[in-house]
Write an enzyme that holds these catalytic residues in place. Structure first.
Site, short mmCIF file in Angstrom:
data_model
loop_
_atom_site.label_atom_id
_atom_site.label_comp_id
_atom_site.label_asym_id
_atom_site.label_seq_id
_atom_site.Cartn_x
_atom_site.Cartn_y
_atom_site.Cartn_z
N ASP A 115 0.87 -1.18 0.00
CA ASP A 115 0.00 0.00 0.00
C ASP A 115 0.90 1.23 0.00
O ASP A 115 1.66 1.46 0.95
CB ASP A 115 -0.90 0.01 1.24
CG ASP A 115 -1.94 -1.08 1.20
OD1 ASP A 115 -2.29 -1.53 0.10
OD2 ASP A 115 -2.40 -1.50 2.28
N ASP A 174 -13.88 -4.79 -2.10
CA ASP A 174 -13.69 -4.49 -0.67
C ASP A 174 -15.02 -4.65 0.08
O ASP A 174 -15.72 -3.65 0.31
CB ASP A 174 -13.19 -3.05 -0.49
CG ASP A 174 -11.80 -2.85 -1.05
OD1 ASP A 174 -10.91 -3.64 -0.71
OD2 ASP A 174 -11.60 -1.90 -1.83
#
Length: 572
Positions: free
Chosen positions: A267, A426
């Site tokens: 990330d 997600d």
């Protein structure tokens, strides 16, 4: 072809002032290291589709310089020609015809001059393909290219590290031995009596397909040697010059077939000082809780971490760009530079996500999602990951039942193939006491809700989990597959950062619902969790971030445990 010294000044800044087309020309000029007199030289036929930066980097790493094909006459003038085909068959043949490369390429190959085709660069040698409704190829090798049979229950595209069954000895594969190589494709050529004299190696995936061909000085591979780690670099070097060391023995004594992939995820975002860092948080909160500053958690530099994971044996590396640059993706110079630098030393697939969508800049100029994806591909990405925009596209598709051809998924899949498009989902659990209380598909869960609810469904979210949508993860997965996605990255907000294992129920539900590969993500805390997800679901790959960054668990430990447990694993 011009001869000049290498120019390392590749930059996306031209794009800000001159638009996508000039950036494409500038990127290509600067990325190509051109040969000068007295140096070992390779000619690269880059027709402008997809990521060929890794091929360039592999050749340069092996001590060769590059000449670029810029006109038809450059093809016949080549001493050694490499043709890395990326994308869809119809688009590739269309570009070759429009540039008047088709006949010179046929003439070069038929003259028996040294040639290496990669992936689509191999498929185009056949008489034709059923892709795009049927397209004629170069007609060098007898046979046609057909799609894998999804009715066999295997995920398609065929993505990952598989074994080779070498039919005969050759210089090209002389140093591969039992090592796996990386494939990513939905269509394949099959062996036949007519093309038997061409077949060098085959691979099993729902039947035997041709994974390498060789005749005289002509070679080609269905797999990507430039993405196959040390084995792939050995293959490219063997094409360029005869290997000095003895030939390997081809025992194939290890477990054969497609390996389960272990993916390292980074990330990436800008910290408060403006530097790109690798970060991680629980439920997407990436700021430290200790101290008054609440600074962005810094777990390392993206390029260095990617290099470390390549060395440790990661099968792929994924960059998820969670910084504010997504407001202007083509101006995201730091992230583009991360990809360029990472691809210089990381010879496994790179995926990038964050901001892959259409947008309008401050001057009112419009860019499509395809424009954005193309710049990431040129900078070193092999696949792009689409998140929130995929949810919008899926909801519209479910509402109308119609494909528009305008969504990011459809545009990129049409130009580069489904295998280049990953959709990141997600979801979070929604518990219900009675399935009749919701229109969403539910399961009976082994992990009841806070009030003892026995059923649940998974609500998809957008904007980094901050906003929920009335669509279930299974519904979304089916919709994006229909729109042309080639892979699903399946996260789980409830499990993120918990370290107690993947959400097996979620992974099982989604992987059972689609025929494309599913990557399990969120929750890994030990090597046993990787074994669990592969043993109990149809996941093709599993991804982790924090446990690798903090060195709580190493990639080597994960793979050793998988191998000892009888799970097909790439271990070298």
């Amino acid at each position: 072809m011009r001869c000049q010294q290498p120019d390392a000044s590749t930059s996306g800044r031209d794009l800000l002032h001159q638009g996508c087309s000039s950036a494409r020309r500038s990127s290509r000029r600067n990325a190509a290291r051109v040969a000068c007199a007295g140096q070992k030289e390779v000619t690269l036929l880059d027709y402008g589709a997809g990521n060929v930066r890794s091929v360039r980097n592999a050749i340069l790493k092996l001590g060769y310089t590059l000449r670029e094909v810029s006109s038809p006459k450059d093809i016949m003038g080549a001493e050694k020609l490499i043709f890395p085909g990326v994308g869809a068959f119809e688009q590739a043949m269309g570009v070759l015809r429009s540039k008047e490369y088709t006949e010179p390429l046929r003439e070069y190959i038929q003259a028996g001059k040294p040639f290496l085709g990669i992936c689509l660069g191999m498929q185009l040698l056949f008489e034709g393909s059923e892709e795009n409704g049927g397209v004629e190829g170069l007609g060098i090798i007898p046979g046609r290219v057909t799609k894998f049979d999804t009715s066999l229950g295997l995920p398609v595209p065929h993505i990952g590290w598989n074994t080779l069954e070498q039919r005969r000895e050759s210089q090209l594969l002389s140093r591969v031995g039992d090592r796996r190589v990386y494939f990513v494709h939905s269509y394949r050529a099959t062996p036949s009596p007519e093309n038997n004299d061409w077949v060098l190696a085959t691979t099993e995936y729902g039947g035997s397909f041709i994974s390498a061909v060789h005749k005289g000085e002509i070679s080609a591979t269905q797999f990507h040697p430039e993405k196959s780690g040390s084995a792939g670099l050995d293959i490219i070097e063997s094409f360029l010059e005869a290997p000095e060391e003895p030939r390997s023995a081809y025992t194939n004594g290890h477990m054969k077939g497609l390996a389960k992939r272990v993916i390292a995820c980074l990330d990436v975002r800008a910290n408060d000082a403006g530097d790109l860092v690798v970060t991680k948080g629980d439920q997407y909160d990436v700021r430290d809780t200790d101290g008054a500053g609440r600074e962005v958690r810094n777990l390392g530099a993206p390029v260095e971490l990617a290099g470390r994971y390549f060395t440790e044996g990661a099968d792929e590396v994924t960059f998820l760009n969670i910084t504010g640059f997504r407001d202007f993706p083509l101006g995201d110079l730091p992230m583009l530079e991360v990809l360029r630098r990472a691809s210089e030393g990381v010879f496994v697939p790179l995926t990038v996500g964050g901001g892959i969508r259409g947008f309008t800049d401050a001057e009112g100029k419009q860019y499509s999602a395809l424009d954005v994806a193309a710049e990431y591909f040129r900078s070193g990405a092999d696949k792009v990951s689409i998140g929130s925009d995929a949810v919008d596209a899926a909801q519209e598709y479910m509402r109308t039942g119609q494909k528009t051809g305008k969504t990011a998924i459809e545009q990129i899949s049409w130009a580069y193939g489904a295998q280049a498009v990953v959709v990141s989902i997600d979801p979070r659990r929604v518990f219900v006491a009675d399935p009749a209380s919701t229109q969403r598909p539910t399961i009976r869960t082994e992990h009841p809700g806070p009030n003892g609810e026995q059923y649940c469904w998974w609500q998809c979210t957008v904007k980094g989990g901050r906003e929920g949508r009335d669509i279930d993860a299974v519904e979304l997965a089916r919709a994006v597959e229909a729109l042309g996605a080639g892979e699903i990255l399946l996260n789980c907000i409830d499990k993120d950062g918990q370290g107690d294992g993947f959400d097996l129920e979620l992974v099982r539900a989604v992987s059972d619902a689609v025929t494309i590969p599913v990557i399990a993500s969120s929750g890994a805390g030990s090597p046993e969790h990787f074994k669990e997800v592969f043993d109990n679901t149809g996941a093709a790959a599993a991804l982790a971030a924090g446990i690798f960054h903090r060195k709580e668990v190493s990639i080597e430990e994960v793979k050793a445990h998988m191998s000892e447990s009888g799970i097909p694993t790439r271990t070298s």
